[in-house]
Enzyme design. Structure first.
Site, mmCIF file in Angstrom:
data_model
loop_
_atom_site.group_PDB
_atom_site.id
_atom_site.type_symbol
_atom_site.label_atom_id
_atom_site.label_comp_id
_atom_site.label_asym_id
_atom_site.label_seq_id
_atom_site.Cartn_x
_atom_site.Cartn_y
_atom_site.Cartn_z
ATOM 1 N N CYS A 103 0.725 -1.236 -0.067
ATOM 2 C CA CYS A 103 -0.022 0.128 -0.090
ATOM 3 C C CYS A 103 0.909 1.118 0.204
ATOM 4 O O CYS A 103 1.750 1.232 0.781
ATOM 5 C CB CYS A 103 -0.902 0.181 1.221
ATOM 6 S SG CYS A 103 -2.131 1.482 1.358
ATOM 7 N N HIS A 145 -9.291 -3.748 -1.773
ATOM 8 C CA HIS A 145 -7.976 -2.921 -1.024
ATOM 9 C C HIS A 145 -8.288 -1.505 -1.006
ATOM 10 O O HIS A 145 -8.366 -0.862 -0.066
ATOM 11 C CB HIS A 145 -6.721 -3.220 -1.600
ATOM 12 C CG HIS A 145 -5.539 -2.476 -0.983
ATOM 13 N ND1 HIS A 145 -4.443 -3.185 -0.342
ATOM 14 C CD2 HIS A 145 -5.336 -1.258 -1.062
ATOM 15 C CE1 HIS A 145 -3.530 -2.121 0.063
ATOM 16 N NE2 HIS A 145 -4.054 -1.086 -0.535
ATOM 17 N N GLU A 146 -8.653 -1.015 -2.386
ATOM 18 C CA GLU A 146 -8.983 0.213 -2.508
ATOM 19 C C GLU A 146 -10.228 0.900 -2.073
ATOM 20 O O GLU A 146 -10.335 1.818 -1.440
ATOM 21 C CB GLU A 146 -8.862 0.705 -4.229
ATOM 22 C CG GLU A 146 -7.655 0.622 -4.914
ATOM 23 C CD GLU A 146 -6.501 1.339 -4.068
ATOM 24 O OE1 GLU A 146 -6.818 2.298 -3.357
ATOM 25 O OE2 GLU A 146 -5.297 0.659 -4.131
ATOM 26 N N HIS A 149 -9.953 1.838 1.541
ATOM 27 C CA HIS A 149 -9.720 2.954 2.136
ATOM 28 C C HIS A 149 -10.867 4.057 2.116
ATOM 29 O O HIS A 149 -10.744 4.917 2.967
ATOM 30 C CB HIS A 149 -8.769 3.718 0.785
ATOM 31 C CG HIS A 149 -7.400 2.921 0.942
ATOM 32 N ND1 HIS A 149 -6.495 3.286 2.057
ATOM 33 C CD2 HIS A 149 -6.538 2.290 0.251
ATOM 34 C CE1 HIS A 149 -5.458 2.710 1.794
ATOM 35 N NE2 HIS A 149 -5.282 2.304 0.738
HETATM 36 ZN ZN ZN Z 1 -3.726 1.037 -0.194
#
Ligand code: ZN
Length: 176
Positions: A103, A145-146, A149
């Protein structure tokens, strides 16, 4: 060109839930600026995905672009630059798959995370069109994963086995 600083682990702004982006603003100068900053910052960092909160913009917008298919994650399929506004995920295949993730907000580290294998994403694109996309295998992981966020979640929160969290160099030495 506006490369913005990428917030790092420990910055409380990375831990906020991002707000829905007003769809009426898609196409505005402000929106264009956000997308340009995301694209420029992503290109500068050499990453494959970036979410707006990572450059301190508290809205549910993220970008993904995979051009170089030979990455630290191995050979992966390409994905042209795409903007996802207010994305919503549905899990299509609950079966878990694991990948080592990195990341831009946690530089120099890698960790092994398991996530569902196949997802559907409903979102608005750069021009405000309603779109759906299916992602599986590594791309499903990239997308989840994105999207995390946008909810203030980082992959480090999802590492089930703390022994599978490593500096990039040690990852390459001991875990590939
Ligand atoms: Zn990330």
């Amino acid at each position: 060109m506006a490369v913005r600083e990428i917030l790092k682990l420990g910055n409380p702004n990375l831990r906020q839930r991002a707000k829905d982006y007003c769809s009426e603003l898609i196409g505005s100068d402000i929106f264009f600026q956000i997308v340009t900053d995301l694209r420029d910052s992503l290109h500068q960092s050499g990453g494959i995905g970036l979410a707006a909160p990572q450059i301190d913009i508290p809205f549910r917008i993220l970008v993904i672009e995979i051009t170089n298919t030979s990455t630290r994650y191995g050979e992966i399929q390409p994905l042209p630059f795409e903007v996802f506004v207010n994305p919503v995920i549905s899990v299509i295949d609950q079966k878990k798959q694991g990948f080592w993730e990195g990341c831009l907000s946690v530089p120099g580290m890698m960790g092994y995370v398991e996530r569902p294998k196949k997802i559907k994403v409903d979102y608005l694109n750069e021009t405000g069109e309603d779109k759906s996309a299916f992602f599986e295998d590594f791309l499903a992981t990239v997308f989840q994963h994105e999207l995390d966020h946008l909810d203030g979640t980082l992959y480090v929160d999802r590492i089930a086995d703390p022994k599978l969290f490593a500096f990039e160099e040690e990852y390459r030495r001991f875990h590939v």
